[in-house]
Design an enzyme around this catalytic site. Structure first.
Site, mmCIF file in Angstrom:
data_model
loop_
_atom_site.group_PDB
_atom_site.id
_atom_site.type_symbol
_atom_site.label_atom_id
_atom_site.label_comp_id
_atom_site.label_asym_id
_atom_site.label_seq_id
_atom_site.Cartn_x
_atom_site.Cartn_y
_atom_site.Cartn_z
ATOM 1 N N CYS A 98 -24.033 42.790 65.907
ATOM 2 C CA CYS A 98 -22.672 43.088 66.324
ATOM 3 C C CYS A 98 -21.704 42.678 65.213
ATOM 4 O O CYS A 98 -21.923 41.660 64.541
ATOM 5 C CB CYS A 98 -22.338 42.342 67.609
ATOM 6 S SG CYS A 98 -20.679 42.693 68.214
ATOM 7 N N ARG B 157 -24.511 43.396 74.280
ATOM 8 C CA ARG B 157 -23.080 43.545 74.122
ATOM 9 C C ARG B 157 -22.673 44.804 74.919
ATOM 10 O O ARG B 157 -22.883 45.927 74.462
ATOM 11 C CB ARG B 157 -22.740 43.693 72.638
ATOM 12 C CG ARG B 157 -21.304 43.358 72.198
ATOM 13 C CD ARG B 157 -20.268 44.154 72.849
ATOM 14 N NE ARG B 157 -18.907 43.739 72.509
ATOM 15 C CZ ARG B 157 -17.965 43.547 73.414
ATOM 16 N NH1 ARG B 157 -18.243 43.632 74.697
ATOM 17 N NH2 ARG B 157 -16.731 43.262 73.044
ATOM 18 N N HIS C 58 0.503 42.633 75.627
ATOM 19 C CA HIS C 58 -0.818 42.583 76.274
ATOM 20 C C HIS C 58 -1.919 42.381 75.244
ATOM 21 O O HIS C 58 -2.053 43.167 74.308
ATOM 22 C CB HIS C 58 -1.053 43.892 77.049
ATOM 23 C CG HIS C 58 -2.293 43.880 77.875
ATOM 24 N ND1 HIS C 58 -3.335 44.750 77.657
ATOM 25 C CD2 HIS C 58 -2.676 43.088 78.898
ATOM 26 C CE1 HIS C 58 -4.297 44.502 78.536
ATOM 27 N NE2 HIS C 58 -3.915 43.489 79.303
ATOM 28 N N HIS D 3 -9.373 38.447 83.259
ATOM 29 C CA HIS D 3 -8.027 38.287 83.822
ATOM 30 C C HIS D 3 -7.963 37.274 84.959
ATOM 31 O O HIS D 3 -6.896 36.749 85.246
ATOM 32 C CB HIS D 3 -7.522 39.626 84.359
ATOM 33 C CG HIS D 3 -7.249 40.623 83.286
ATOM 34 N ND1 HIS D 3 -8.194 41.500 82.836
ATOM 35 C CD2 HIS D 3 -6.134 40.871 82.553
ATOM 36 C CE1 HIS D 3 -7.670 42.264 81.892
ATOM 37 N NE2 HIS D 3 -6.434 41.903 81.690
ATOM 38 N N TYR E 216 -13.262 47.246 65.559
ATOM 39 C CA TYR E 216 -14.348 47.296 64.578
ATOM 40 C C TYR E 216 -13.885 47.788 63.207
ATOM 41 O O TYR E 216 -14.450 48.703 62.626
ATOM 42 C CB TYR E 216 -15.522 48.138 65.109
ATOM 43 C CG TYR E 216 -16.098 47.553 66.376
ATOM 44 C CD1 TYR E 216 -16.696 46.285 66.363
ATOM 45 C CD2 TYR E 216 -16.001 48.218 67.591
ATOM 46 C CE1 TYR E 216 -17.183 45.719 67.524
ATOM 47 C CE2 TYR E 216 -16.489 47.648 68.761
ATOM 48 C CZ TYR E 216 -17.073 46.405 68.720
ATOM 49 O OH TYR E 216 -17.560 45.850 69.864
HETATM 50 N N1 MTE Z 1 -22.944 51.756 73.890
HETATM 51 C C1 MTE Z 1 -22.319 51.947 75.059
HETATM 52 N N2 MTE Z 1 -22.517 53.104 75.711
HETATM 53 N N3 MTE Z 1 -21.502 51.002 75.585
HETATM 54 C C2 MTE Z 1 -21.276 49.806 74.933
HETATM 55 O O1 MTE Z 1 -20.534 48.949 75.438
HETATM 56 N N4 MTE Z 1 -21.711 48.459 72.905
HETATM 57 C C3 MTE Z 1 -21.959 48.611 71.462
HETATM 58 C C4 MTE Z 1 -23.307 49.290 71.227
HETATM 59 N N5 MTE Z 1 -23.443 50.455 72.036
HETATM 60 C C5 MTE Z 1 -21.907 49.589 73.669
HETATM 61 C C6 MTE Z 1 -22.777 50.605 73.202
HETATM 62 C C7 MTE Z 1 -21.928 47.371 70.702
HETATM 63 S S1 MTE Z 1 -20.403 46.803 70.225
HETATM 64 C C8 MTE Z 1 -23.071 46.746 70.249
HETATM 65 S S2 MTE Z 1 -23.007 45.391 69.256
HETATM 66 C C9 MTE Z 1 -24.398 47.254 70.640
HETATM 67 O O2 MTE Z 1 -24.326 48.362 71.520
HETATM 68 C C10 MTE Z 1 -25.192 46.153 71.316
HETATM 69 O O3 MTE Z 1 -26.447 46.635 71.689
HETATM 70 P P1 MTE Z 1 -27.384 45.744 72.638
HETATM 71 O O4 MTE Z 1 -26.594 45.380 73.851
HETATM 72 O O5 MTE Z 1 -28.583 46.561 72.915
HETATM 73 O O6 MTE Z 1 -27.710 44.516 71.827
HETATM 74 MO MO MO Z 2 -20.630 45.013 68.815
#
Ligand code: MTE
Ligand code: MO
Length: 467
Positions: A186, A139, A40, A65, A322
Site C-alpha cells: 500500500c 486494505r 471536512h 465519525h 495516492y
Molecule cells: N479494490 C477495490 N475494489 N476496493 C478497494 O478498496 N483497495 C486498494 C486495492 N484494491 C481497494 C481495491 C488498495 S488501496 C490496496 S493497498 C489494495 O487493494 C490492498 O489489497 P489487499 O487488501 O488484498 O491487501
Molecule cells: Mo493502498
C-alpha cells in the site's frame, strides 16, 4: 430556554447546495454545515454526498465519525430539530453495510474495523516468504461485496469495431493460466513514521501494509487482445472498476497505462487464485487485478469492469488520492491535478526483528526484515547498521531468485552480528539498494507529505542489550 426550531425532511432536502446552504440531519437534529464543508477532513465532496439528508448511512460506512469529538464539532452547527413524524426511517438507522464482511484472523493488527484495514504483526510478516492468506494485509475502502461465482460476470469493453466481452469465471479459466509471485504494498505503508514527524491524514500503518503471494489468473493482455484492443500511439489507460460501492453507487476504481497492460512481460493478471486457493473475499473474490511492481491501489479487487480510455480513471482514488507532494504543500495549497498518480513504488525495506524497545542478548544479535522495490527492480543489497548508520554490515538475502526487470517479489534478509562489548543499547538501521542503485532517504523530513504516502526512509529500531 427557547424551544428548538422544527423542520420537515422536505425542508432539509431543499438545503443541499452552497446557494441554498447545506443542511444535514443526525437522529432528530438538524445542522447547517455550510461553513464546515471546506473543512471536512475527507474533502468537501464527501460531505456533499450527504447534503440535504441524514448522515447515518455515511457514518455507518465511515465509522471513524462515531467519536465524541466529531459529535461535538457537529453540535456547533445545530439549527433545530426534525418534526417528529420525519425522524430517520428505521431501516437507515439499523442497516449496517458491513454486517456481511468476512471473519478475520485474530493475529491481524486492525487499523480500522469499518472499512476493514489491518496488517500482520512484524514478527509474523517475515516468518514466511509467501504470506499466508489469513494474515495478508487488507486494505478496504468500502464493505466487502458478497459475490456469487455462478452469476459473476466481468465486463470488458471492446474498442470501436472490436467486441465487448462478458466473461464468466469459466470463460476466464479458458485463457492460459499464468502464475507469478508478487509483493503488494500500500502507498501508505509505514505512514505512522511520517505521523511521528508531523501530522498527516490517513490510516496509521506500521511496517506491515505489504505482503507477498503466488497469484494465478489470466493475463490482462490476452483478455484485452480477445476484445480486439491493440497498443496505440496516443495516450491511453486501462480503467478498472470494483463491485464494491459507496451509498451513492460510486465504485472503487483505478487505472494503469495501456502500455503496461498490453505488455506480456509486465505480467498484469486478472487473478482468481491466491496461493493456490480461490481469492479470499477480503482480497477480491472472485477476480482481482494484480499489477506487478505497482502500488496496491491499482490492484482493483472484486473486478467488475475493464475499459480502455483516453484518460486516467476519474475515480477519487486515481485523481484525488495516492499522489506525492513536496513537504511544503499543505491542505490549503494542494493541487491534486499537478502531481502524477503513483504507479511504480520506490525502493523500500524494514526491520521486522527485533522490535523497537525490545531487550536483546549480549554476544550476538539476529536482525531480520524485508526489502522490495517497484517496477520489477531487483533488490541487490541490504545494509544494516547497529550504531545508527556510522558503520554498516551487509545482510544475507533470502527468498526467490529475482528475474531481471521482473523482480516483482520482495527479498527477506537477515544478519547475525556480534554485539560490540559494553554496549547497553543498539540503534539498528536498515536500507536497501535496488538494481538501478536507487537508495532510501535517511530521514522522513525531506519526503514528508500531507497524505503520508511513499514513506521509505531508513527504518530504525532502538533496542536495549541485556547486561
Ligand atoms: N479494490 C477495490 N475494489 N476496493 C478497494 O478498496 N483497495 C486498494 C486495492 N484494491 C481497494 C481495491 C488498495 S488501496 C490496496 S493497498 C489494495 O487493494 C490492498 O489489497 P489487499 O487488501 O488484498 O491487501
Ligand atoms: Mo493502498
Amino acid at each position: 430556554q427557547e424551544s428548538p426550531h422544527v423542520y420537515t425532511r422536505e425542508e432539509v432536502r431543499s438545503h443541499s447546495s452552497p446557494e441554498t446552504r447545506i443542511w444535514v440531519t443526525l437522529g432528530c437534529e438538524v445542522f447547517d454545515v455550510t461553513e464546515f464543508v471546506d473543512l471536512h477532513p475527507g474533502g468537501p465532496s464527501k460531505l456533499m454526498l450527504a447534503a440535504g439528508g441524514p448522515l447515518e448511512p455515511f457514518w455507518a460506512l465511515y465509522a471513524v465519525h462515531n467519536q465524541p469529538h466529531v459529535r461535538e464539532m457537529l453540535a456547533q452547527y445545530k439549527i433545530g430539530e426534525l418534526s417528529p413524524e420525519d425522524k430517520v426511517p428505521s431501516t437507515l438507522k439499523t442497516s449496517d453495510p458491513y454486517i456481511d464482511d468476512p471473519v478475520r484472523h485474530p493475529a491481524l493488527k486492525v487499523n480500522s474495523q469499518r472499512p476493514f484495514n489491518a496488517e500482520p504483526p512484524p514478527e509474523l510478516l517475515t516468518e514466511n516468504y509467501i504470506t499466508p492468506n489469513p494474515i495478508f494485509f487488507t486494505r478496504n475502502h468500502l464493505p466487502v461485496p458478497n459475490l456469487d461465482p455462478e452469476t459473476y460476470r466481468l465486463h470488458v469493453v471492446g474498442p470501436p469495431g472490436g467486441q465487448s466481452l462478458c466473461l464468466s469465471l469459466d470463460d476466464l479459466y479458458k485463457f492460459p493460466k499464468h502464475e507469478i509471485t508478487v509483493t503488494l504494498q500500500c502507498a501508505g505503508n509505514r505512514r505512522s513514521e511520517m505521523t511521528q514527524f508531523k501530522e498527516v491524514r490517513g490510516l496509521e500503518w506500521n511496517i506491515g501494509a505489504i505482503s507477498t503471494a503466488r497469484w494465478a489468473g489470466a493475463r490482462l493482455c490476452d483478455v484485452l487482445a480477445k476484445a480486439g484492443h491493440q497498443l496505440c500511439e496516443t495516450e491511453a489507460h486501462v480503467c478498472f472498476e470494483g463491485l464494491d460501492s459507496d451509498p451513492t453507487g460510486t465504485a472503487y476504481g483505478a487505472s494503469i497505462p495501456l502500455a503496461r497492460a498490453m505488455d506480456p512481460e509486465a505480467e498484469v493478471l486478472l487473478a482468481y487464485e491466491m496461493n493456490g486457493q480461490p481469492l479470499p473475499r477480503d482480497h477480491g473474490f472472485p477476480v482481482r487485478v494484480v499489477v506487478p511492481g505497482v502500488v496496491g491501489a491499482r490492484h482493483v479487487k472484486w473486478l467488475g469492469k475493464v475499459s480502455v480510455e483516453p484518460e486516467e480513471s476519474y475515480s477519487h482514488w486515481q485523481r484525488r488520492d495516492y499522489k506525492g507532494f513536496s513537504p511544503s504543500v499543505d491542505w490549503d495549497t494542494v493541487d491534486f491535478d499537478s502531481a502524477p498518480s503513483i504507479q511504480e513504488l520506490p525502493v523500500q525495506s524494514a526491520i521486522t526483528e527485533p522490535k523497537d524497545g525490545e531487550t536483546v542478548q549480549s554476544g550476538e544479535v539476529t536482525i531480520k526484515g524485508y526489502a522490495w522495490s517497484g517496477g520489477g527492480r531487483a533488490v541487490v543489497r541490504v545494509d544494516v547498521s547497529l550504531d545508527g548508520g556510522l558503520t554498516w554490515h551487509v545482510a544475507e538475502l533470502d527468498g526467490e531468485e529475482q528475474r531481471p526487470r521482473k523482480a516483482w517479489a520482495w527479498r527477506l534478509w537477515q544478519l547475525q552480528a556480534p554485539v560490540p562489548a559494553g554496549r547497553k543499547e543498539l540503534n539498528i538501521v536498515c536500507k536497501a539498494v535496488d538494481d538501478s542503485y536507487n537508495v532510501q532517504p535517511d530521514t522522513v523530513a525531506p519526503i514528508w507529505n500531507l497524505r503520508g504516502v511513499l514513506s521509505n526512509a531508513w527504518h530504525r529500531v532502538h533496542v536495549h542489550v541485556a547486561p
